[in-house]
Design a protein around this motif. Structure first.
Motif, PDB file in Angstrom:
ATOM      1  N   THR A 479     -34.253 -51.827  29.427  1.00 32.17           N
ATOM      2  CA  THR A 479     -33.879 -50.424  29.249  1.00 32.17           C
ATOM      3  C   THR A 479     -34.136 -49.689  30.554  1.00 32.17           C
ATOM      4  N   VAL A 480     -33.535 -48.514  30.695  1.00 26.49           N
ATOM      5  CA  VAL A 480     -33.800 -47.688  31.862  1.00 26.49           C
ATOM      6  C   VAL A 480     -34.706 -46.539  31.417  1.00 26.49           C
ATOM      7  N   GLU A 481     -35.807 -46.353  32.152  1.00 29.09           N
ATOM      8  CA  GLU A 481     -36.850 -45.388  31.763  1.00 29.09           C
ATOM      9  C   GLU A 481     -37.141 -44.426  32.922  1.00 29.09           C
ATOM     10  N   LEU A 482     -37.894 -43.371  32.613  1.00 27.20           N
ATOM     11  CA  LEU A 482     -38.282 -42.386  33.628  1.00 27.20           C
ATOM     12  C   LEU A 482     -39.697 -42.657  34.120  1.00 27.20           C
ATOM     13  N   THR A 483     -39.937 -42.339  35.396  1.00 24.92           N
ATOM     14  CA  THR A 483     -41.304 -42.404  35.908  1.00 24.92           C
ATOM     15  C   THR A 483     -42.101 -41.247  35.289  1.00 24.92           C
ATOM     16  N   PRO A 484     -43.323 -41.514  34.794  1.00 20.88           N
ATOM     17  CA  PRO A 484     -44.116 -40.424  34.204  1.00 20.88           C
ATOM     18  C   PRO A 484     -44.305 -39.288  35.205  1.00 20.88           C
ATOM     19  N   VAL A 485     -44.292 -38.089  34.739  1.00 23.76           N
ATOM     20  CA  VAL A 485     -44.499 -36.849  35.500  1.00 23.76           C
ATOM     21  C   VAL A 485     -43.355 -36.531  36.466  1.00 23.76           C
ATOM     22  N   THR A 486     -43.143 -37.421  37.483  1.00 21.01           N
ATOM     23  CA  THR A 486     -42.123 -37.070  38.479  1.00 21.01           C
ATOM     24  C   THR A 486     -40.712 -37.315  37.962  1.00 21.01           C
ATOM     25  N   LEU A 487     -40.565 -37.977  36.853  1.00 21.49           N
ATOM     26  CA  LEU A 487     -39.280 -38.345  36.248  1.00 21.49           C
ATOM     27  C   LEU A 487     -38.477 -39.351  37.083  1.00 21.49           C
ATOM     28  N   LEU A 488     -38.212 -39.008  38.352  1.00 18.07           N
ATOM     29  CA  LEU A 488     -37.505 -39.962  39.191  1.00 18.07           C
ATOM     30  C   LEU A 488     -38.504 -40.739  40.034  1.00 18.07           C
ATOM     31  N   PRO A 489     -38.257 -41.924  40.445  1.00 14.23           N
ATOM     32  CA  PRO A 489     -37.040 -42.685  40.151  1.00 14.23           C
ATOM     33  C   PRO A 489     -37.008 -43.242  38.725  1.00 14.23           C
ATOM     34  N   LEU A 490     -35.825 -43.590  38.318  1.00 14.96           N
ATOM     35  CA  LEU A 490     -35.684 -44.334  37.071  1.00 14.96           C
ATOM     36  C   LEU A 490     -36.263 -45.733  37.283  1.00 14.96           C
ATOM     37  N   LEU A 491     -36.729 -46.280  36.177  1.00 12.20           N
ATOM     38  CA  LEU A 491     -37.357 -47.602  36.258  1.00 12.20           C
ATOM     39  C   LEU A 491     -36.765 -48.523  35.198  1.00 12.20           C
ATOM     40  N   TRP A 492     -36.693 -49.804  35.531  1.00 15.78           N
ATOM     41  CA  TRP A 492     -36.360 -50.773  34.477  1.00 15.78           C
ATOM     42  C   TRP A 492     -37.590 -51.028  33.628  1.00 15.78           C
ATOM     43  N   ASP A 493     -37.370 -51.252  32.327  1.00 18.16           N
ATOM     44  CA  ASP A 493     -38.475 -51.697  31.479  1.00 18.16           C
ATOM     45  C   ASP A 493     -37.910 -52.550  30.346  1.00 18.16           C
ATOM     46  N   ASN A 494     -38.820 -53.067  29.507  1.00 18.17           N
ATOM     47  CA  ASN A 494     -38.390 -53.954  28.408  1.00 18.17           C
ATOM     48  C   ASN A 494     -38.638 -53.258  27.071  1.00 18.17           C
ATOM     49  N   LEU A 495     -37.973 -52.146  26.819  1.00 11.32           N
ATOM     50  CA  LEU A 495     -38.376 -51.334  25.667  1.00 11.32           C
ATOM     51  C   LEU A 495     -37.331 -51.280  24.556  1.00 11.32           C
ATOM     52  N   MET A 496     -36.564 -52.329  24.399  1.00 13.03           N
ATOM     53  CA  MET A 496     -35.631 -52.379  23.272  1.00 13.03           C
ATOM     54  C   MET A 496     -35.740 -53.727  22.576  1.00 13.03           C
ATOM     55  N   ARG A 497     -35.506 -53.680  21.283  1.00 11.40           N
ATOM     56  CA  ARG A 497     -35.518 -54.907  20.494  1.00 11.40           C
ATOM     57  C   ARG A 497     -34.478 -54.757  19.401  1.00 11.40           C
ATOM     58  N   GLY A 498     -34.329 -55.762  18.580  1.00 14.28           N
ATOM     59  CA  GLY A 498     -33.377 -55.598  17.491  1.00 14.28           C
ATOM     60  C   GLY A 498     -32.720 -56.893  17.073  1.00 14.28           C
ATOM     61  N   GLU A 499     -31.710 -56.725  16.217  1.00 15.99           N
ATOM     62  CA  GLU A 499     -31.039 -57.882  15.651  1.00 15.99           C
ATOM     63  C   GLU A 499     -29.531 -57.765  15.870  1.00 15.99           C
ATOM     64  N   THR A 500     -28.909 -58.911  15.960  1.00 12.49           N
ATOM     65  CA  THR A 500     -27.450 -58.930  15.858  1.00 12.49           C
ATOM     66  C   THR A 500     -27.086 -59.985  14.808  1.00 12.49           C
ATOM     67  N   TYR A 501     -25.964 -59.722  14.138  1.00  8.59           N
ATOM     68  CA  TYR A 501     -25.428 -60.668  13.170  1.00  8.59           C
ATOM     69  C   TYR A 501     -23.974 -60.855  13.523  1.00  8.59           C
ATOM     70  N   GLY A 502     -23.495 -62.044  13.311  1.00 10.35           N
ATOM     71  CA  GLY A 502     -22.083 -62.217  13.652  1.00 10.35           C
ATOM     72  C   GLY A 502     -21.512 -63.507  13.123  1.00 10.35           C
ATOM     73  N   ALA A 503     -20.232 -63.636  13.337  1.00 11.68           N
ATOM     74  CA  ALA A 503     -19.513 -64.832  12.899  1.00 11.68           C
ATOM     75  C   ALA A 503     -18.444 -65.157  13.928  1.00 11.68           C
ATOM     76  N   GLU A 504     -18.158 -66.440  14.024  1.00  8.73           N
ATOM     77  CA  GLU A 504     -17.040 -66.900  14.844  1.00  8.73           C
ATOM     78  C   GLU A 504     -16.289 -67.912  13.999  1.00  8.73           C
ATOM     79  N   ALA A 505     -14.994 -67.820  14.003  1.00  9.00           N
ATOM     80  CA  ALA A 505     -14.213 -68.803  13.245  1.00  9.00           C
ATOM     81  C   ALA A 505     -12.899 -69.033  13.949  1.00  9.00           C
TER      82      ALA A 505
END
Lengths: 637, 190
Positions: A479-505
């Motif tokens: 994910t793209v995140e903000l630096t605390p207080v100064t906001l910039l620069p933007l920072l990369w982080d690992n702050l997303m999770r979740g599921e996907t479901y799908g099919a192929e035929a």
């Protein structure tokens, strides 16, 4: 078009003529009437040998055969990948194609790329370790020498390693002894010109070689309304392959070199160049079959005038052994890869440090245990060290059950990762001199736990089907995140999770001996969520701007003995964010086998619209309808 | 007649022609055959050049077992449907029987996972023709092994397992083989 009633008599006559040749043809193709000598002289389609093995593989595999490529009239690797129903291929500009499987096929507005799919060309990984993903513009092969392209969707990290999160594409070229003689191929179209030539020959019983060269240029597309897209490009490539066999062992040496120039709107685009050489020894031993492979790959991509330039040297060596012990088929191996890169930093985009040596290493073992004549259990694990020193365990378990001779079902569970790259950890992006985005030295690997259920069946001789359902759980998505207080620069982080479901035929239905229909469909549901610490600067689609579904229908129609019409219709659903409406497009190829040594083809791409977009602006241009003529001369050696 | 009706007629005519043409035309790659189809024809041919002992053909079917090649098993079923081999109707299985009569012909394809050498050693003296498509198929005890040479399907023969099984093989078959392993010396005779 006007047809008068008396013309219908010719239609009827033509029909009868067709029927009478059929009767003769069906007698000639009754193979059981042939003698041993005659059988020995028939040319067989060698794909079925691998197809036989692939048929037994408990994974979602689609194979694009050499014949498929010729009939479809495709002239580049990304266009060839469009033939696979389990891939999502998006054309952004003339030179920029992106392939993905099972979603997360890139969101360039969020600087996220299709980074969860590996591509290997004859065993050489072409996945870029700098930004994670594949520069398809730099990767090409002479399609006339491609034996098949195996597209495996689903996690394949145990055999292929990190980044095979959603799949692996194996491009496999023919051994040199199957490419004897000359091929000359010319393509002339309203937007592309291309020539290619190959020469191959045998030297004695055991040695054969071939060499090829190709060059092409593509014209620009259209940007906003009728503004020129300025995305024209051209490229020159050459290469060779040598195969030497002695009894139970064989050795392959092959290499390619290329150079290209691309343009982008308003700026001079990158100059690309590179070369690679690969050697492979395969040995059938008394107790085990061995394979040792090593390659060196050098690639350079430079934006002219103040832009960033990447120099990357890759050395790779790997060994594996296959052997059978009772009911166990075991494959085990180890590999070491060294990436040495040197980046000339640009004004806007730079890397700190600009040069590094990333060392990756892995060991793996996989056991396929034949439980009964119907059931196999495959267990495997790979331990892999990424370029930044983190170790990952990549396990995989699969159970295959054969219901009768023509049906197989499988279930699988696997874990895979997308390992961190300099673009995640070391990047510094500036706007007007101020740092706008910075890499995160603590960025971790993205991770997936995948389960899959599949079935593949030959319903009748004329009809085969394959279907798989998958559910993936992701953790640590970027994910793209903000630096605390100064906001910039933007920072990369690992702050997303979740599921996907799908099919192929997909299915292949030989409706009549001369007409084959192949429908295919992909469905994808994403349920992603942010961790509490995430600022949610961009929505969930920053990890991939994917359609919820996509469908295709291929029709291969034999008009006469020498004339084949191939149609491929595709529908891609709406892209969510940034939004792009759904679209349909049609590709067509009329192939005339004028003589045993000459093929003539008339090819149309994206025929339904004069202009269409596959990705929203500014990253996607409006792609033009294309028409071209192809001439392929291959005199019998 | 209006233009619309003419257009409809033209479409009907075109559709009719397409239908007739494509239902009649033969596949484009007429010169390249599916490997399974050629293999099935070979296996059928082989039975004509091999003689089994009379007592081995006393049952009610000519039994063929296909291991590690489900597509070939399906192809054989289609090719041999309604045909007789050695005067017997054909029965095709995809596994070896745990008990009861042995197959007359055993085919072991590349997809077979077990230890081929051990399997064949267990069934050595039975009147069974073993055809393989395996690396070193003859060395592991096969009588006939398929090879893909130059996109053509060829075969090699080992005489020792033929004799051990009590079968006789016609010289016409040996003449077409790319390699014949002699019974005594075990060396290539051709």
């Amino acid at each position: 078009m006007r047809i008068r009633p008396r013309d219908l008599r010719w239609v009827a006559l033509a029909g009868f003529a067709g029927i009478s040749t059929t009767v003769a043809a069906s007698q000639a193709t009754d193979l059981t009437a042939l003698s041993l000598e005659e059988l020995s002289n028939l040319q067989v389609t060698s794909v079925s040998k691998s197809a036989e093995l692939l048929w037994l593989a408990p994974a979602s595999i689609y194979v694009i055969t050499h014949d498929d490529l010729v009939r479809a009239g495709v002239t580049s690797l990304p266009e060839a990948l469009r033939l696979a129903p389990n891939l999502q291929v998006t054309q952004y500009t003339a030179s920029n194609f992106v392939a993905g499987a099972r979603g997360f096929a890139g969101a360039p507005d969020a600087q996220n790329f299709s980074n969860k799919l590996l591509i290997l060309i004859d065993g050489r990984s072409v996945y870029s370790p700098l930004y994670s993903g594949v520069y398809l513009d730099a990767q090409d092969v002479l399609l006339d020498d491609v034996e098949r392209i195996e597209v495996i969707s689903g996690a394949g990290a145990t055999l292929w390693g990190a980044n095979a999160m959603h799949g692996v594409i194996n491009v496999i070229t023919r051994p040199a002894y199957l490419s004897d003689g000359v091929i000359a191929h010319a393509v002339v179209g309203d937007q592309r010109r291309e020539v290619a030539a190959r020469y191959g020959r045998r030297v004695g019983d055991s040695l054969s070689w071939r060499a090829y060269a190709k060059t092409f240029e593509r014209d620009a597309n259209v940007r906003l309304e009728d503004a020129p897209g300025e995305d024209d490009w051209h490229k020159v490539q050459g290469g060779f392959r040598l195969d030497w066999g002695r009894g139970d062992g064989n050795f392959t040496l092959q290499g390619d070199a290329y150079r290209g120039r691309e343009d982008e709107p308003g700026i001079d685009g990158p100059r690309i160049e590179g070369a690679n050489v690969l050697g492979r020894w395969q040995q059938q031993g008394r107790w085990a079959d061995w394979q040792v492979q090593a390659y060196y790959d050098r690639t350079r991509r430079a934006q002219p005038v103040g832009g960033v330039a990447f120099h990357l040297d890759t050395g790779d060596v790997e060994a594996q052994a296959r052997f059978t012990a009772g009911a166990h088929r075991i494959v085990a191996g180890a590999g070491l890869r060294v990436h040495d890169f040197d980046i000339t930093n640009g004004v806007g985009l730079s890397f700190i440090p600009p040069d590094r040596t990333l060392v990756q290493a892995n060991v793996f073992v996989q056991d396929t245990w034949t439980l009964t004549t119907r059931a196999d259990l495959t267990l495997g694990i790979k331990a892999e060290r990424d370029g930044y020193g983190g170790w990952h365990a990549l396990p995989d378990a699969r159970f295959a059950y054969r219901l009768g001779a023509a049906t197989m079902a499988w279930v699988a569970a696997s874990r895979a990762v997308r390992s961190p790259t300099p673009f995640d950890r070391d990047v510094v992006e500036r706007v007007d001199g101020a740092v706008f985005l910075a890499g995160n030295p603590d960025f971790r690997a993205e991770q997936v736990d995948a389960v899959e259920l599949g079935i593949r069946t030959q319903v009748r001789e004329q009809l085969s089907m394959s279907m798989s359902l998958f559910a993936n759980h992701y953790d640590d998505l970027r994910t793209v995140e903000l630096t605390p207080v100064t906001l910039l620069p933007l920072l990369w982080d690992n702050l997303m999770r979740g599921e996907t479901y799908g099919a192929e035929a997909w299915a292949k239905w030989q409706v009549t001996p001369a007409w084959r229909l192949s429908p295919g469909v992909r469905l994808l549901q994403k349920h992603l969520r942010f961790d509490a610490a995430a600022v949610q600067l961009l929505d969930e689609n920053q990890s991939g701007n994917d359609p919820r579904w996509q469908a295709m229908l291929q029709s291969s129609l034999q008009l006469t003995r020498a004339l084949n019409l191939e149609l491929q219709l595709r529908h891609v659903d709406t892209l969510p964010s940034p939004r792009l409406p759904s679209y349909q497009e049609l590709d067509a190829n009329l192939l005339w086998r004028a003589s045993p040594s000459l093929d003539v083809a008339l090819t149309g791409t994206n025929l339904l619209d004069r202009l269409h977009r596959e990705y929203p602006p500014p990253n996607g241009n409006r792609i033009r309808r294309g028409v071209m003529a192809q001439l392929r001369w291959h005199p019998q050696p | 007649m209006t233009d619309g009706r003419r257009r409809i007629q033209a479409w009907i005519a075109l559709t009719a022609w397409l239908f007739v043409a494509f239902s009649a035309a033969r596949p484009l790659s007429a010169e390249a055959y599916r490997e399974e189809a050629v293999k099935a024809a070979f296996l059928h041919r082989f039975t004509g050049y091999v003689d089994w002992p009379a007592e081995a053909l006393g049952g009610d079917a000519f039994r063929i077992t296909v291991l590690g090649a489900p597509e070939l098993a399906a192809e054989l079923g289609r090719v041999l449907e309604g045909r007789k081999v050695k005067g017997l109707p054909v029965a095709i299985a995809t596994s070896l029987p745990r008990s009861g009569p042995h197959p007359h012909l055993l085919y072991v394809g590349r997809g077979y996972a077990g230890d081929l050498g051990r399997l064949l050693a267990q069934h050595r003296s039975h009147p069974m023709l073993v055809v393989t498509d395996q690396p070193q198929g003859l060395e592991k005890g096969g009588a006939i092994n398929f090879l893909l040479v130059d996109q053509r399907l060829r075969f090699e023969v080992s005489l020792e397992p033929v004799q051990a099984a009590g079968l006789t093989m016609s010289s016409q078959l040996l003449a077409v083989a790319v390699r014949v392993l002699d019974a005594r010396s075990g060396t290539g005779a051709r």
